[in-house]
Design an enzyme around this catalytic site. Structure first.
Site, PDB file in Angstrom:
ATOM      1  N   ARG A  66       0.485  -1.166   0.080  1.00 59.58           N
ATOM      2  CA  ARG A  66      -0.089  -0.024  -0.449  1.00 59.58           C
ATOM      3  C   ARG A  66       1.138   1.144  -0.095  1.00 59.58           C
ATOM      4  NH1 ARG A  66      -4.648  -1.703   4.622  1.00 59.58           N
ATOM      5  NH2 ARG A  66      -5.059  -3.247   3.003  1.00 59.58           N
ATOM      6  N   ARG A  79      20.224  -8.641   7.643  1.00 63.38           N
ATOM      7  CA  ARG A  79      19.988  -9.408   8.168  1.00 63.38           C
ATOM      8  C   ARG A  79      21.105 -10.364   8.508  1.00 63.38           C
ATOM      9  NH1 ARG A  79      21.679 -10.386   3.380  1.00 63.38           N
ATOM     10  NH2 ARG A  79      22.039 -12.112   1.448  1.00 63.38           N
TER      11      ARG A  79
END
Length: 118
Positions: A16, A89
């Site tokens: 979005r 990560r």
């Protein structure tokens, strides 16, 4: 399951925010990192659940539960790190991989003890 739901919601919010409609998986780099982090976590979840289940049944529930909670924490840190930068990560990735190997070892030890007992 709550972790997977959280990760999926983050992908929805990123879609979005950056106006990326499904089935597109390319676009803004932030969206791509969030999408990959969610996909990577989802790919490892069946392995984690299987090892957790076997180690819990055949080795020791308390030790297995502690390893499982640590694994979930490292995966959350992995997701959070990956969403900021791809390099973020790596530390949690190595920690979660180590925990999967530990769970595999616990599961194997439990299975061997169970089936080799007279």
């Amino acid at each position: 399951v709550l972790f997977l739901a959280y990760f999926a919601l983050q992908v929805i919010y990123a879609r979005r925010k950056h106006k990326i409609s499904p089935p597109e998986t390319m676009g803004h780099p932030e969206f791509e990192r969030i999408f990959r982090a969610q996909a990577n976590c989802s790919e490892y979840f069946p392995i984690f659940i299987s090892l957790l289940w076997v180690a819990g049944i055949f080795f020791h529930q308390g030790v297995t539960a502690a390893c499982g909670l640590l694994y979930l924490y490292t995966r959350l840190k992995y997701f959070q790190g990956y969403t900021v930068a791809a390099q973020g990560r790596l530390g949690p990735l190595y920690a979660s991989a180590w925990l999967l190997w530990l769970l595999l070892g616990l599961a194997m030890a439990g299975l061997l003890a169970h089936f080799l007992q007279p």
